[in-house]
Design a protein around this motif. Structure first.
Motif, PDB file in Angstrom:
ATOM      1  N   SER A  70     -25.801  21.111 -41.793  1.00 25.82           N
ATOM      2  CA  SER A  70     -26.373  20.285 -42.862  1.00 25.82           C
ATOM      3  C   SER A  70     -27.161  21.099 -43.883  1.00 25.82           C
ATOM      4  O   SER A  70     -27.717  20.527 -44.822  1.00 25.82           O
ATOM      5  N   GLY A  71     -27.222  22.400 -43.700  1.00 25.62           N
ATOM      6  CA  GLY A  71     -28.022  23.212 -44.606  1.00 25.62           C
ATOM      7  C   GLY A  71     -29.505  22.910 -44.503  1.00 25.62           C
ATOM      8  O   GLY A  71     -30.237  22.947 -45.483  1.00 25.62           O
ATOM      9  N   LEU A  72     -29.978  22.616 -43.300  1.00 28.05           N
ATOM     10  CA  LEU A  72     -31.375  22.294 -42.997  1.00 28.05           C
ATOM     11  C   LEU A  72     -31.821  20.952 -43.586  1.00 28.05           C
ATOM     12  O   LEU A  72     -33.010  20.724 -43.778  1.00 28.05           O
ATOM     13  N   ASN A  73     -30.886  20.082 -43.844  1.00 28.31           N
ATOM     14  CA  ASN A  73     -31.235  18.767 -44.370  1.00 28.31           C
ATOM     15  C   ASN A  73     -31.266  17.684 -43.298  1.00 28.31           C
ATOM     16  O   ASN A  73     -31.836  16.617 -43.506  1.00 28.31           O
ATOM     17  N   ARG A  74     -30.664  17.956 -42.138  1.00 28.85           N
ATOM     18  CA  ARG A  74     -30.600  16.956 -41.074  1.00 28.85           C
ATOM     19  C   ARG A  74     -30.923  17.608 -39.742  1.00 28.85           C
ATOM     20  O   ARG A  74     -30.698  18.804 -39.551  1.00 28.85           O
ATOM     21  N   ALA A  75     -31.447  16.790 -38.815  1.00 25.93           N
ATOM     22  CA  ALA A  75     -31.760  17.268 -37.474  1.00 25.93           C
ATOM     23  C   ALA A  75     -31.777  16.081 -36.535  1.00 25.93           C
ATOM     24  O   ALA A  75     -31.929  14.927 -36.966  1.00 25.93           O
ATOM     25  N   TYR A  76     -31.633  16.331 -35.241  1.00 25.67           N
ATOM     26  CA  TYR A  76     -31.868  15.279 -34.268  1.00 25.67           C
ATOM     27  C   TYR A  76     -33.359  14.977 -34.227  1.00 25.67           C
ATOM     28  O   TYR A  76     -34.187  15.892 -34.254  1.00 25.67           O
ATOM     29  N   ILE A  77     -33.706  13.702 -34.134  1.00 33.22           N
ATOM     30  CA  ILE A  77     -35.112  13.339 -34.106  1.00 33.22           C
ATOM     31  C   ILE A  77     -35.758  13.750 -32.786  1.00 33.22           C
ATOM     32  O   ILE A  77     -36.966  13.955 -32.723  1.00 33.22           O
ATOM     33  N   ASP A  78     -34.970  13.905 -31.743  1.00 36.28           N
ATOM     34  CA  ASP A  78     -35.494  14.268 -30.426  1.00 36.28           C
ATOM     35  C   ASP A  78     -34.347  14.880 -29.632  1.00 36.28           C
ATOM     36  O   ASP A  78     -33.224  14.993 -30.142  1.00 36.28           O
ATOM     37  N   GLN A  79     -34.612  15.274 -28.398  1.00 33.11           N
ATOM     38  CA  GLN A  79     -33.538  15.815 -27.569  1.00 33.11           C
ATOM     39  C   GLN A  79     -32.413  14.796 -27.449  1.00 33.11           C
ATOM     40  O   GLN A  79     -32.648  13.646 -27.083  1.00 33.11           O
ATOM     41  N   PRO A  80     -31.182  15.183 -27.776  1.00 37.23           N
ATOM     42  CA  PRO A  80     -30.072  14.234 -27.721  1.00 37.23           C
ATOM     43  C   PRO A  80     -29.837  13.709 -26.304  1.00 37.23           C
ATOM     44  O   PRO A  80     -29.991  14.443 -25.322  1.00 37.23           O
ATOM     45  N   CYS A  81     -29.507  12.442 -26.213  1.00 37.52           N
ATOM     46  CA  CYS A  81     -29.117  11.854 -24.943  1.00 37.52           C
ATOM     47  C   CYS A  81     -28.381  10.551 -25.215  1.00 37.52           C
ATOM     48  O   CYS A  81     -28.525   9.955 -26.283  1.00 37.52           O
ATOM     49  N   VAL A  82     -27.595  10.139 -24.261  1.00 41.50           N
ATOM     50  CA  VAL A  82     -26.820   8.907 -24.342  1.00 41.50           C
ATOM     51  C   VAL A  82     -27.169   8.058 -23.131  1.00 41.50           C
ATOM     52  O   VAL A  82     -27.155   8.550 -21.987  1.00 41.50           O
ATOM     53  N   PHE A  83     -27.505   6.794 -23.361  1.00 45.81           N
ATOM     54  CA  PHE A  83     -27.904   5.908 -22.275  1.00 45.81           C
ATOM     55  C   PHE A  83     -26.693   5.464 -21.460  1.00 45.81           C
ATOM     56  O   PHE A  83     -25.652   5.112 -21.999  1.00 45.81           O
ATOM     57  N   ARG A  84     -26.855   5.482 -20.139  1.00 49.96           N
ATOM     58  CA  ARG A  84     -25.830   5.002 -19.220  1.00 49.96           C
ATOM     59  C   ARG A  84     -26.351   3.751 -18.511  1.00 49.96           C
ATOM     60  O   ARG A  84     -27.398   3.782 -17.873  1.00 49.96           O
ATOM     61  N   MET A  85     -25.642   2.656 -18.660  1.00 48.50           N
ATOM     62  CA  MET A  85     -26.039   1.416 -18.006  1.00 48.50           C
ATOM     63  C   MET A  85     -26.056   1.623 -16.490  1.00 48.50           C
ATOM     64  O   MET A  85     -25.112   2.178 -15.926  1.00 48.50           O
ATOM     65  N   PRO A  86     -27.133   1.220 -15.804  1.00 50.66           N
ATOM     66  CA  PRO A  86     -27.188   1.420 -14.349  1.00 50.66           C
ATOM     67  C   PRO A  86     -26.126   0.591 -13.635  1.00 50.66           C
ATOM     68  O   PRO A  86     -25.672  -0.447 -14.143  1.00 50.66           O
ATOM     69  N   ASP A  87     -25.741   1.046 -12.446  1.00 47.04           N
ATOM     70  CA  ASP A  87     -24.734   0.330 -11.660  1.00 47.04           C
ATOM     71  C   ASP A  87     -25.231  -1.043 -11.233  1.00 47.04           C
ATOM     72  O   ASP A  87     -24.451  -1.985 -11.133  1.00 47.04           O
ATOM     73  N   PHE A 263     -43.212   8.881 -41.673  1.00 48.63           N
ATOM     74  CA  PHE A 263     -43.720   8.545 -40.355  1.00 48.63           C
ATOM     75  C   PHE A 263     -44.994   9.362 -40.184  1.00 48.63           C
ATOM     76  O   PHE A 263     -44.961  10.540 -39.883  1.00 48.63           O
ATOM     77  N   TYR A 264     -46.140   8.726 -40.465  1.00 49.19           N
ATOM     78  CA  TYR A 264     -47.414   9.425 -40.535  1.00 49.19           C
ATOM     79  C   TYR A 264     -47.299  10.540 -41.589  1.00 49.19           C
ATOM     80  O   TYR A 264     -47.034  10.262 -42.738  1.00 49.19           O
ATOM     81  N   ASN A 265     -47.437  11.821 -41.202  1.00 47.69           N
ATOM     82  CA  ASN A 265     -47.406  12.894 -42.192  1.00 47.69           C
ATOM     83  C   ASN A 265     -46.018  13.488 -42.424  1.00 47.69           C
ATOM     84  O   ASN A 265     -45.871  14.407 -43.218  1.00 47.69           O
ATOM     85  N   ALA A 266     -45.026  13.001 -41.716  1.00 49.69           N
ATOM     86  CA  ALA A 266     -43.670  13.536 -41.865  1.00 49.69           C
ATOM     87  C   ALA A 266     -42.869  12.677 -42.830  1.00 49.69           C
ATOM     88  O   ALA A 266     -43.051  11.468 -42.890  1.00 49.69           O
ATOM     89  N   GLN A 267     -41.988  13.320 -43.583  1.00 44.84           N
ATOM     90  CA  GLN A 267     -41.144  12.618 -44.545  1.00 44.84           C
ATOM     91  C   GLN A 267     -39.686  12.760 -44.126  1.00 44.84           C
ATOM     92  O   GLN A 267     -39.096  13.822 -44.248  1.00 44.84           O
ATOM     93  N   PHE A 268     -39.136  11.676 -43.605  1.00 49.82           N
ATOM     94  CA  PHE A 268     -37.732  11.691 -43.217  1.00 49.82           C
ATOM     95  C   PHE A 268     -37.243  10.259 -43.109  1.00 49.82           C
ATOM     96  O   PHE A 268     -38.023   9.307 -43.087  1.00 49.82           O
ATOM     97  N   ALA A 269     -35.940  10.101 -43.048  1.00 54.05           N
ATOM     98  CA  ALA A 269     -35.322   8.795 -42.823  1.00 54.05           C
ATOM     99  C   ALA A 269     -34.407   8.901 -41.609  1.00 54.05           C
ATOM    100  O   ALA A 269     -33.586   9.827 -41.514  1.00 54.05           O
ATOM    101  N   LEU A 270     -34.574   7.990 -40.675  1.00 56.36           N
ATOM    102  CA  LEU A 270     -33.705   7.946 -39.509  1.00 56.36           C
ATOM    103  C   LEU A 270     -32.335   7.438 -39.939  1.00 56.36           C
ATOM    104  O   LEU A 270     -32.226   6.454 -40.676  1.00 56.36           O
ATOM    105  N   GLU A 271     -31.284   8.113 -39.469  1.00 57.14           N
ATOM    106  CA  GLU A 271     -29.934   7.780 -39.906  1.00 57.14           C
ATOM    107  C   GLU A 271     -29.269   6.817 -38.927  1.00 57.14           C
ATOM    108  O   GLU A 271     -28.974   7.180 -37.782  1.00 57.14           O
ATOM    109  N   PHE A 272     -29.085   5.587 -39.373  1.00 57.14           N
ATOM    110  CA  PHE A 272     -28.297   4.609 -38.635  1.00 57.14           C
ATOM    111  C   PHE A 272     -27.785   3.582 -39.632  1.00 57.14           C
ATOM    112  O   PHE A 272     -28.247   3.526 -40.777  1.00 57.14           O
TER     113      PHE A 272
END
Length: 373
Positions: A70-87, A263-272
């Motif tokens: 992204s040329g330093l324009n985008r990043a994951y907001i946190d450690q990536p993970c995908v939710f798995r529905m419990p059995d 978000f407080y002192n940070a300037q970003f938009a969450l992508e969804f």
């Protein structure tokens, strides 16, 4: 290497993340690419500065590539993970029928990422507590040595007592298990005319420091942390109630730096996909509690009234999830706070801590303490 240290100071560990000019990207992009190669080749890390050692240890390749592509324009907001529905959607403990979640409520939580509100305290309890909360906002934290709304349960017996209410603990236990720790809490004051808090989400709270996680679950695809949010004053829609994007806990999103949102002192938009997202406002009355996974996208609207909105939360984990391991200080990128952890510790909320994985504090001596069985 100097170029890598420069990259760290430019991005992403920056108190006000923003879109970077070309000359900074020219320096930083090759340095990030070099770090990826360094990580892939398993080269020695002891010779590197602490910040780079942490990045190499905790950043996944997808985090590097998102920044680079992204040329330093985008990043994951946190450690990536995908939710798995419990059995199984059965409650993890049996509790008093007064606090039993219905099968529909449990299914709703796992599908939506939040559930509630539920009655927890009387309006009279909260009316009497509001002045004490406001006073805490303006006093120096005994834990951190400066004014902060964070972790005041470590010193305020009444707040800690409220957190131990079975109306909270027994509902959390059905979703997380019998043995629970509080690792964070916060007071929230939204005065008349206060702006919205933009949509955000978190997984391991790497969003705060972006060097290392705060919590270390063994499996990020599970629900390993929950937040209980308690209204100390009415929070109708016009007063800035919580908002959730239903079902958005299924994965961690990316952010785009810059723009008008903050978000407080940070300037970003969450992508969804906001146009097609199922955004739900959840008004709450004074004394009610809402439970949610921090990985569920959430925020709050502006307070358009002449009344303040007060609330507090507690962030809760099972006892097998370590917190702040091997460090003595932590910093929050989005609000600039630097937190020394010598007086901080997890506090036992329910059951027993058989694992002893984190620094802990014993709050049983605080007046009014009443731990759930």
């Amino acid at each position: 290497p100097a170029s890598l240290v420069d990259c760290r100071t430019i991005y992403p560990v920056n108190l006000q993340p923003k879109k970077r000019p070309l000359w900074q990207r020219v320096i930083c992009l090759p340095a990030l690419t070099l770090l990826v190669a360094y990580k892939a080749l398993h080269l020695p890390r002891r010779i590197l500065p602490r910040a780079l050692r942490l990045i190499l240890t905790h950043w996944e390749y997808s985090m590097f590539w998102m920044l680079i592509r992204s040329g330093l324009n985008r990043a994951y907001i946190d450690q990536p993970c995908v939710f798995r529905m419990p059995d199984s959607l059965a409650p993890k403990v049996s509790v008093d029928p007064d606090f039993q979640l219905t099968p529909e409520q449990i299914r709703s939580f796992y599908e939506d990422g939040f559930v509630g509100p539920f009655d927890a305290f009387t309006r009279e309890d909260m009316a009497d507590f509001r002045d004490e909360m406001l006073a805490m906002e303006s006093t120096v934290s005994q834990t951190y040595g400066f004014q902060t709304p964070r972790d005041r349960h470590l010193e305020n017996p009444r707040l800690w007592n409220y957190m131990q209410s079975p109306a909270i603990t027994e509902r959390l236990a059905q979703l997380l298990g019998p043995d629970l720790l509080v690792w964070r809490s916060q007071l929230f004051y939204k005065g008349p005319g206060s702006p919205a808090i933009q949509f955000h989400q978190a997984s391991t709270f790497m969003v705060e420091d972006y060097l290392a996680p705060a919590i270390y679950p063994s499996d990020r695809s599970e629900i390993f942390q929950l937040t209980a949010w308690i209204g100390a004053a009415d929070a109708p829609t016009e007063n800035g109630c919580l908002k959730f994007v239903r079902g958005s806990h299924e994965k961690i999103r990316t952010i785009r730096f810059g723009g008008e949102e903050g978000f407080y002192n940070a300037q970003f938009a969450l992508e969804f996909d906001r146009e097609n997202a199922d955004i739900v406002s959840v008004p709450a009355e004074s004394g009610q509690v809402i439970l949610f996974a921090e990985r569920c996208i959430h925020g709050s609207g502006p307070n358009t009234t002449d009344r303040h909105r007060l609330a507090f939360n507690l962030r809760v984990i099972p006892t097998n999830v370590p917190v702040y391991t091997g460090i003595n200080r932590y910093r929050s990128v989005y609000n600039g706070g630097k937190y020394h952890l010598d007086k901080w510790g997890v506090a036992l909320l329910r059951g027993e801590d058989r694992f002893q994985l984190s620094r802990s504090v014993d709050l049983s001596g605080l007046p009014l303490s009443r731990r759930a069985a």
